[in-house]
Design a protein around this motif. Sequence first.
Motif, short mmCIF file in Angstrom:
data_model
loop_
_atom_site.label_atom_id
_atom_site.label_comp_id
_atom_site.label_asym_id
_atom_site.label_seq_id
_atom_site.Cartn_x
_atom_site.Cartn_y
_atom_site.Cartn_z
N THR A 86 5.66 -4.56 4.05
CA THR A 86 6.92 -4.29 2.21
C THR A 86 7.21 -2.39 3.03
N GLY A 87 5.26 -1.68 3.11
CA GLY A 87 5.43 -0.97 3.19
C GLY A 87 5.60 0.29 4.73
N GLY A 88 5.08 -1.38 5.94
CA GLY A 88 5.89 -0.23 6.85
C GLY A 88 7.19 -0.62 7.32
N GLY A 192 3.89 2.39 12.16
CA GLY A 192 3.87 1.95 13.15
C GLY A 192 2.79 1.20 13.37
N ARG A 193 2.60 0.29 12.04
CA ARG A 193 1.16 -0.68 11.33
C ARG A 193 1.19 -1.20 10.25
N PRO A 194 1.46 -2.57 10.14
CA PRO A 194 1.61 -3.52 9.21
C PRO A 194 1.27 -2.47 7.70
N VAL A 195 2.12 -2.94 6.80
CA VAL A 195 1.61 -2.10 5.99
C VAL A 195 1.80 -2.65 3.98
N SER A 196 1.28 -2.70 3.27
CA SER A 196 1.58 -3.70 2.57
C SER A 196 2.25 -2.92 1.23
N VAL A 197 2.84 -2.37 0.45
CA VAL A 197 3.69 -1.23 -0.34
C VAL A 197 2.68 -1.43 -1.66
N GLU A 198 2.54 -2.99 -2.17
CA GLU A 198 2.12 -3.92 -3.23
C GLU A 198 0.45 -3.22 -3.02
N ARG A 199 -0.40 -3.44 -2.29
CA ARG A 199 -1.78 -3.77 -2.04
C ARG A 199 -2.37 -2.92 -1.67
N GLU A 200 -1.42 -1.69 -0.55
CA GLU A 200 -2.17 -0.69 0.13
C GLU A 200 -1.32 0.75 -0.94
N THR A 201 -0.36 0.94 -0.75
CA THR A 201 0.60 2.31 -0.44
C THR A 201 0.60 2.93 -2.24
#
Length: 360
Positions: A86-88, A192-201
Amino acid sequence: MTEAILLVGGKGTRLRPLTVHTPKPMVPAAGVPFLTHQLARARAAGVDHIVLATSYLAEVFEPHFGDGSSLGLRLEYVTEEEPLGTGGAIRNVASRLSSAPDDPVLIFNGDILTGLDIPALVRTHETTGADVSLHLTRVTDPRAYGLVPTDGTGRVTAFLEKPQTPEEIVTDQINAGAYVFRRSVIDTIPAGRPVSVERETFPELLSAGAHLQGMVDSTYWLDLGTPAAFVRGSADLVLGRAPSPAVPGRCGDRLILPTATVAADAKLTGGTVVGEGAFVAEGARVFGSTILPGAVIEPGAVITDSLIGTRARVGERAVLTGTVIGDGAVVGADNELREGARIWCDARIPAGAVRFSSDV
């Protein structure tokens, strides 16, 4: 409030076989692709430019919606080479936004049916000076969701993973999948990499001292991630329980698309939809179900809370409850299929092959 990002790249694995040939946002709900309802609600809220973050079966979206002018929108499409989360996905489309650094940008998950007051979420964001504002909804049983507690002013205080014990359930508020970002915050998401908006951002922003604001709106909210939920959501749109300006007809007990054929004594209730070119024969009874284009329901069939795929066929006197029939599949006469059954695309079930009741 002019720009939004719609996250529509998920594979929809929990919805298979509905999503074998069709990306989840393009599966018809209340007679049109589900994404149409989201686009129409965004437009009604004042959004005029939407970037679709696509991935799985990305080639399906643009031929259907084009440049968005038919909906009064300007649509752009950005396809991920590899799934970015989601974040990515949000970061990947940032270059298509024209908003100034402090302007609000709306972001919507592509599988949520909601009655959210979108302008109210933007007003909350602007009046509180938040960096990110989140739509929160209250649920009776929050164990399947991440919890989002807030203080007395609505400011988010934590992001808690799915609670495992009663003591861990400190709130009934959950992340409902719609956000307003300050435009400059999007650029802080790693590219440029997978990011979870819920768990990371979100947790990282919170730990860095950013202002994350929650707004609770529980008017209507449904995660359409499972076949049962999708069927229910479509029925709720037809019944008028879930608001959408894109329903192609008046709200009521049933929705029959113009080229569909329904026998005079067939009974359709509970928000049932009969798609273009579909046929429902005499004596059939269909409750709270979705019949996709070109499907055939033969005489005396009884279908409840189910979804019948494109060009699929349900035989005479077949009884289906809580089932999904894939595109082109055939369920022969006198079969009985119960809750949770999924018949794959183009499969064939012979007449009388599956029974739960006796023949007496």
